[in-house]
Design an enzyme around this catalytic site. Structure first.
Site, PDB file in Angstrom:
ATOM      1  N   TYR A  49      -1.747   5.612  -4.411  1.00  0.00           N
ATOM      2  CA  TYR A  49      -2.763   7.183  -4.124  1.00  0.00           C
ATOM      3  C   TYR A  49      -2.279   8.413  -4.795  1.00  0.00           C
ATOM      4  O   TYR A  49      -1.121   8.982  -5.004  1.00  0.00           O
ATOM      5  CB  TYR A  49      -3.346   7.527  -3.082  1.00  0.00           C
ATOM      6  CG  TYR A  49      -3.674   5.748  -2.126  1.00  0.00           C
ATOM      7  CD1 TYR A  49      -5.397   6.599  -2.825  1.00  0.00           C
ATOM      8  CD2 TYR A  49      -3.633   5.525  -0.990  1.00  0.00           C
ATOM      9  CE1 TYR A  49      -6.522   5.472  -2.450  1.00  0.00           C
ATOM     10  CE2 TYR A  49      -4.523   4.764  -0.518  1.00  0.00           C
ATOM     11  CZ  TYR A  49      -5.851   4.132  -1.152  1.00  0.00           C
ATOM     12  OH  TYR A  49      -6.416   3.197  -0.763  1.00  0.00           O
ATOM     13  N   THR A  53      -5.343   3.265  -7.413  1.00  0.00           N
ATOM     14  CA  THR A  53      -7.361   3.242  -6.576  1.00  0.00           C
ATOM     15  C   THR A  53      -7.366   4.048  -7.561  1.00  0.00           C
ATOM     16  O   THR A  53      -6.914   5.941  -7.514  1.00  0.00           O
ATOM     17  CB  THR A  53      -6.098   3.292  -5.350  1.00  0.00           C
ATOM     18  OG1 THR A  53      -5.501   2.438  -4.732  1.00  0.00           O
ATOM     19  CG2 THR A  53      -7.177   3.473  -4.847  1.00  0.00           C
ATOM     20  N   LYS A  86      -7.487   0.218 -10.065  1.00  0.00           N
ATOM     21  CA  LYS A  86      -7.604  -0.676  -9.233  1.00  0.00           C
ATOM     22  C   LYS A  86      -8.972  -0.111  -8.477  1.00  0.00           C
ATOM     23  O   LYS A  86      -8.944   1.406  -8.639  1.00  0.00           O
ATOM     24  CB  LYS A  86      -6.624  -1.138  -8.540  1.00  0.00           C
ATOM     25  CG  LYS A  86      -7.325  -1.808  -6.982  1.00  0.00           C
ATOM     26  CD  LYS A  86      -6.393  -2.225  -6.045  1.00  0.00           C
ATOM     27  CE  LYS A  86      -7.429  -2.207  -4.668  1.00  0.00           C
ATOM     28  NZ  LYS A  86      -7.928  -1.417  -4.256  1.00  0.00           N
ATOM     29  N   HIS A  89     -12.773  -1.562  -2.762  1.00  0.00           N
ATOM     30  CA  HIS A  89     -11.779  -0.879  -2.316  1.00  0.00           C
ATOM     31  C   HIS A  89     -12.260  -1.997  -1.002  1.00  0.00           C
ATOM     32  O   HIS A  89     -12.502  -1.043   0.329  1.00  0.00           O
ATOM     33  CB  HIS A  89     -12.139   0.183  -2.139  1.00  0.00           C
ATOM     34  CG  HIS A  89     -11.007   0.837  -1.400  1.00  0.00           C
ATOM     35  ND1 HIS A  89     -11.051   1.722  -2.022  1.00  0.00           N
ATOM     36  CD2 HIS A  89     -10.449   1.251  -0.228  1.00  0.00           C
ATOM     37  CE1 HIS A  89      -9.189   2.494  -1.811  1.00  0.00           C
ATOM     38  NE2 HIS A  89      -9.508   2.010   0.278  1.00  0.00           N
ATOM     39  N   SER A 114       0.858  -1.608   0.017  1.00  0.00           N
ATOM     40  CA  SER A 114      -0.251   0.091  -0.213  1.00  0.00           C
ATOM     41  C   SER A 114       0.955   1.167   0.129  1.00  0.00           C
ATOM     42  O   SER A 114       2.283   1.090   0.823  1.00  0.00           O
ATOM     43  CB  SER A 114      -0.509  -0.188   1.463  1.00  0.00           C
ATOM     44  OG  SER A 114      -1.540   1.527   1.891  1.00  0.00           O
TER      45      SER A 114
HETATM   46  C1  GLV Z   1      -6.840   2.718   2.914  1.00  0.00           C
HETATM   47  O1  GLV Z   1      -7.219   2.221   1.709  1.00  0.00           O
HETATM   48  C2  GLV Z   1      -8.462   2.078   2.946  1.00  0.00           C
HETATM   49  O2  GLV Z   1      -9.088   1.909   2.299  1.00  0.00           O
HETATM   50  O3  GLV Z   1      -8.323   2.162   4.335  1.00  0.00           O
END
Ligand code: GLV
Length: 401
Positions: A129, A155, A230, A288, A106
């Site tokens: 991100y 994302t 994604k 997600h 991540s």
């Molecule tokens: C992180 O990506 C979350 O969704 O908390």
């Protein structure tokens, strides 16, 4: 305690973790309908197993973006893993590498790309991100590439953070002894406490809400890593792919004088097509972990339409609700090239560290192998759409059975 399936780690994690941390990992957005549905939708898909096939040898190996892995089960990006266990992302990286599969780190990891790379060899993807400050993004992507990461999982479903009510109630924030390691040197590694969710405030302050398809192109100018988009859930996107053909206005004006009809022609482009046109190397069907928009369908429900739209041009992957080997098989039967698992990783980390993540990967592998054997499939390419039956199939006027 004898653990017999990956779901059992959830209760152990709940006992072990501070409430704020457990709730952060466990919760979904708002009513958490999609959270439940991500699991339930799998249970509505049934098997059509084939019999009397020699299944004494089963091959689960596959290739993802040219990288050979031992099974189509990979690790999804989950944030801040050192809240779950002191070894956090290190442990996950080692477990993934031992299992011969891919770990996705991540952006909001509590270990940096360099630290994860230093754990040893392994095929790793980096979840990205996009921050408002593009220099931050460019630096980070270059660091990931230098550290040997093999792909970016971009994302695209988080222009704002979904409303996770437990985080609001708990005033969720990253514990002060941890930082978002990838951003430490950039002064963006800390999360201030607020009287809301600290993460939601962080996202509101830093993440670029204007992210659009052109940025997928921009990313390709700063990296040679392939990009997986994604967060795709549909085969049509009214904003991006709707073409309004105005001549239809005139056409209908002549034929139906009383009223004016306007036809909206839907372009054949759609998120899946747009992803391909914009140079994506693959698509991850993801909601997600049900943490963003509530009442979107389960990913396993959305998968087939995205697979169809992708027309075999790029691989389509899935995350969300995968807890059993049977789920993996169902996703592959619906056209996925592989699946990613998220929560089982953080819960097993909390329970047993690296050993827990190893066990999760092993249990899913064993269950998937068993599912293949009992369905009469000896390799992944033998898993077909006709090995399963979905609700949609049952509601078709003429059964294909
Ligand atoms: C992180 O990506 C979350 O969704 O908390």
């Amino acid at each position: 305690m004898e653990i017999t399936n990956v779901m059992e780690y959830k209760a152990i994690a709940k006992q072990k973790l501070p409430k704020m941390v457990y709730d952060y990992y466990a919760s979904g957005a708002e009513d958490q309908w999609t959270l439940k549905e991500n699991r339930e939708a799998f249970s509505r898909i049934l098997f059509r197993p084939r019999i009397l096939i020699d299944v004494s040898r089963i091959d689960m190996a596959t290739t993802v973006l040219g990288f050979k892995i031992s099974m189509p089960i990979m690790i999804a990006p989950t944030a801040m893993q050192k809240m779950a266990h002191p070894e956090g992302e290190y442990a996950t990286a080692r477990a993934a590498s031992a299992a011969g599969t891919i770990m996705t780190l991540s952006s909001w990891a509590t270990s940096s790309v360099e630290e994860v790379a230093s754990t040893g060899p392994g095929i790793r993807f980096f979840q990205l991100y996009v921050y408002k400050d593009r220099n931050v993004v460019a630096q980070l992507v270059r660091r990931a590439e230098r550290a040997g990461f093999k792909a970016i999982a971009l994302t695209v479903d988080t222009p704002r953070l979904g409303r996770r009510e437990a985080d609001i109630k708990n005033r969720f924030t990253l514990p002060p002894f941890l930082t978002l390691k990838n951003f430490e040197g950039l002064d963006l590694g800390r999360m201030d406490g607020t009287n809301d969710s600290g993460l939601a405030s962080y996202v509101a302050g830093q993440i670029d809400r204007s992210l659009s398809w052109k940025d997928v192109k921009w990313l390709q100018t700063i990296t040679s890593m392939p990009i997986l988009v994604k967060g795709v859930l549909t085969a049509e996107d009214s904003k991006n792919s709707l073409f309004v053909i105005l001549c239809s206005f005139f056409f209908f004006f002549f034929f139906f004088k009383k009223s004016i009809h306007v036809i909206l022609f839907f372009n054949l482009t759609n998120p899946a097509r747009l992803a391909i046109q914009n140079g994506a190397a693959g698509i991850i069907v993801s909601n997600h972990g049900a943490r963003q928009l509530d009442y979107v369908p389960a990913t396993i429900t959305a998968l087939e339409e995205v697979v169809r739209a992708a027309r075999g041009q790029v691989p389509v992957f899935l995350d969300g609700g995968v807890r059993r080997g049977t789920d993996v098989f169902k996703a592959l039967a619906l056209g996925a090239s592989g699946v990613f698992i998220g929560r089982p990783v953080v819960f097993s980390l909390a329970a047993e560290g690296e050993a827990g993540v190893r066990r999760v990967l092993q249990m899913l592998r064993d269950e998937f192998e068993l599912t293949m054997a009992l369905s009469g499939c000896t390799s992944l390419k033998e898993i077909t759409r006709s090995h399963i039956v979905t609700e949609a199939d049952l509601h078709r006027p003429v059964s294909r059975l």
